[in-house]
Motif scaffolding. Structure first.
Motif, PDB file in Angstrom:
ATOM      1  N   GLN A   1       0.831  -1.195   0.000  1.00 42.26           N
ATOM      2  CA  GLN A   1       0.000   0.000   0.000  1.00 42.26           C
ATOM      3  C   GLN A   1       0.873   1.257   0.000  1.00 42.26           C
ATOM      4  OE1 GLN A   1      -2.404   0.829   3.528  1.00 42.26           O
ATOM      5  NE2 GLN A   1      -4.127   1.271   2.166  1.00 42.26           N
ATOM      6  N   ALA A   2       1.924   1.255   0.788  1.00 42.85           N
ATOM      7  CA  ALA A   2       2.837   2.401   0.825  1.00 42.85           C
ATOM      8  C   ALA A   2       3.498   2.607  -0.542  1.00 42.85           C
ATOM      9  CB  ALA A   2       3.891   2.200   1.912  1.00 42.85           C
ATOM     10  N   LYS A   3       3.902   1.518  -1.184  1.00 42.04           N
ATOM     11  CA  LYS A   3       4.504   1.621  -2.524  1.00 42.04           C
ATOM     12  C   LYS A   3       3.496   2.162  -3.532  1.00 42.04           C
ATOM     13  CE  LYS A   3       7.979  -1.982  -1.995  1.00 42.04           C
ATOM     14  NZ  LYS A   3       8.413  -3.322  -2.409  1.00 42.04           N
ATOM     15  N   ASP A   4       2.255   1.699  -3.433  1.00 42.59           N
ATOM     16  CA  ASP A   4       1.212   2.188  -4.341  1.00 42.59           C
ATOM     17  C   ASP A   4       0.967   3.681  -4.141  1.00 42.59           C
ATOM     18  OD1 ASP A   4       0.921  -0.359  -5.384  1.00 42.59           O
ATOM     19  OD2 ASP A   4      -0.893  -0.821  -4.224  1.00 42.59           O
ATOM     20  N   TRP A   5       0.936   4.133  -2.879  1.00 45.64           N
ATOM     21  CA  TRP A   5       0.739   5.557  -2.589  1.00 45.64           C
ATOM     22  C   TRP A   5       1.899   6.382  -3.144  1.00 45.64           C
ATOM     23  CZ3 TRP A   5      -0.853   5.000   3.237  1.00 45.64           C
ATOM     24  CH2 TRP A   5      -2.186   4.611   3.312  1.00 45.64           C
ATOM     25  N   GLU A   6       3.114   5.891  -2.937  1.00 46.85           N
ATOM     26  CA  GLU A   6       4.298   6.599  -3.433  1.00 46.85           C
ATOM     27  C   GLU A   6       4.253   6.713  -4.960  1.00 46.85           C
ATOM     28  OE1 GLU A   6       9.094   5.885  -3.596  1.00 46.85           O
ATOM     29  OE2 GLU A   6       8.016   5.209  -1.806  1.00 46.85           O
ATOM     30  N   LYS A   7       3.887   5.624  -5.620  1.00 46.02           N
ATOM     31  CA  LYS A   7       3.788   5.626  -7.076  1.00 46.02           C
ATOM     32  C   LYS A   7       2.730   6.627  -7.532  1.00 46.02           C
ATOM     33  CE  LYS A   7       2.675   2.558 -10.947  1.00 46.02           C
ATOM     34  NZ  LYS A   7       2.185   1.229 -11.301  1.00 46.02           N
ATOM     35  N   ARG A   8       1.596   6.634  -6.863  1.00 50.15           N
ATOM     36  CA  ARG A   8       0.510   7.552  -7.238  1.00 50.15           C
ATOM     37  C   ARG A   8       0.925   9.005  -7.010  1.00 50.15           C
ATOM     38  NH1 ARG A   8      -2.875   9.200 -10.600  1.00 50.15           N
ATOM     39  NH2 ARG A   8      -4.760  10.105  -9.792  1.00 50.15           N
ATOM     40  N   LEU A   9       1.604   9.280  -5.900  1.00 49.92           N
ATOM     41  CA  LEU A   9       2.070  10.642  -5.639  1.00 49.92           C
ATOM     42  C   LEU A   9       3.048  11.102  -6.715  1.00 49.92           C
ATOM     43  CD1 LEU A   9       2.554  10.668  -1.765  1.00 49.92           C
ATOM     44  CD2 LEU A   9       0.907  12.007  -3.106  1.00 49.92           C
ATOM     45  N   LYS A  10       3.941  10.213  -7.125  1.00 51.09           N
ATOM     46  CA  LYS A  10       4.890  10.557  -8.190  1.00 51.09           C
ATOM     47  C   LYS A  10       4.160  10.850  -9.492  1.00 51.09           C
ATOM     48  CE  LYS A  10       8.948   8.234  -6.379  1.00 51.09           C
ATOM     49  NZ  LYS A  10       9.939   7.170  -6.552  1.00 51.09           N
ATOM     50  N   GLU A  11       3.119  10.059  -9.787  1.00 44.90           N
ATOM     51  CA  GLU A  11       2.340  10.301 -10.997  1.00 44.90           C
ATOM     52  C   GLU A  11       1.656  11.668 -10.939  1.00 44.90           C
ATOM     53  OE1 GLU A  11      -0.366   7.008 -11.146  1.00 44.90           O
ATOM     54  OE2 GLU A  11       1.169   5.598 -11.842  1.00 44.90           O
ATOM     55  N   LEU A  12       1.099  12.011  -9.771  1.00 43.97           N
ATOM     56  CA  LEU A  12       0.434  13.299  -9.614  1.00 43.97           C
ATOM     57  C   LEU A  12       1.422  14.456  -9.721  1.00 43.97           C
ATOM     58  CD1 LEU A  12      -2.101  12.439  -6.773  1.00 43.97           C
ATOM     59  CD2 LEU A  12      -2.624  12.894  -9.176  1.00 43.97           C
ATOM     60  N   GLU A  13       2.607  14.272  -9.147  1.00 41.89           N
ATOM     61  CA  GLU A  13       3.647  15.304  -9.259  1.00 41.89           C
ATOM     62  C   GLU A  13       4.048  15.497 -10.718  1.00 41.89           C
ATOM     63  OE1 GLU A  13       6.824  13.960  -6.758  1.00 41.89           O
ATOM     64  OE2 GLU A  13       5.937  14.798  -4.945  1.00 41.89           O
ATOM     65  N   LYS A  14       4.138  14.393 -11.426  1.00 39.77           N
ATOM     66  CA  LYS A  14       4.583  14.417 -12.822  1.00 39.77           C
ATOM     67  C   LYS A  14       3.624  15.220 -13.703  1.00 39.77           C
ATOM     68  CE  LYS A  14       6.699  11.102 -15.924  1.00 39.77           C
ATOM     69  NZ  LYS A  14       6.845   9.674 -16.213  1.00 39.77           N
ATOM     70  N   VAL A  15       2.330  15.066 -13.456  1.00 32.51           N
ATOM     71  CA  VAL A  15       1.343  15.781 -14.279  1.00 32.51           C
ATOM     72  C   VAL A  15       1.026  17.167 -13.711  1.00 32.51           C
ATOM     73  CG1 VAL A  15       0.307  13.706 -15.260  1.00 32.51           C
ATOM     74  CG2 VAL A  15      -0.630  14.672 -13.163  1.00 32.51           C
ATOM     75  N   GLY A  16       1.663  17.521 -12.592  1.00 33.84           N
ATOM     76  CA  GLY A  16       1.538  18.864 -12.055  1.00 33.84           C
ATOM     77  C   GLY A  16       0.387  19.083 -11.091  1.00 33.84           C
ATOM     78  N   HIS A  17      -0.221  18.023 -10.589  1.00 37.40           N
ATOM     79  CA  HIS A  17      -1.310  18.174  -9.634  1.00 37.40           C
ATOM     80  C   HIS A  17      -0.838  18.367  -8.203  1.00 37.40           C
ATOM     81  CE1 HIS A  17      -3.835  16.269 -12.884  1.00 37.40           C
ATOM     82  NE2 HIS A  17      -4.436  17.405 -12.635  1.00 37.40           N
TER      83      HIS A  17
END
Length: 86
Positions: free
Chosen positions: A63-79
């Protein structure tokens, strides 16, 4: 990490989770088996508790890895801003 490595890690994790769930099911059956003496049922209860703790740790880590991955995706698209300072 390469995509094939991620898939291999996910497959391995899924297999570990499957085995732990199977072990939990078996240990639950044994600890509730009234034909067994109290000491044996207690040992099965301890095994059940230990197995549940390991399963929780595996799932929490994923779950922590999934959250980290999702946060990186959001950072990448500028959210999300890259750094949050207080």
């Amino acid at each position: 990490m390469k995509n094939s490595e991620q898939m291999g890690d996910e497959a391995l994790r899924d297999e570990v989770v499957r085995q732990l769930k199977e072990s939990l099911s078996r240990s639950r059956e044994m600890m509730l088996n009234e034909k067994l003496d109290a000491r044996t049922r207690e040992r099965w209860t301890q095994l059940h508790t230990n197995t549940a703790q390991v399963l929780n740790a595996v799932l929490r880590d994923q779950q922590a890895k999934d959250w980290e991955k999702r946060l990186k995706e959001l950072e990448k698209v500028g959210h999300l801003p890259r750094r949050i300072s207080l």
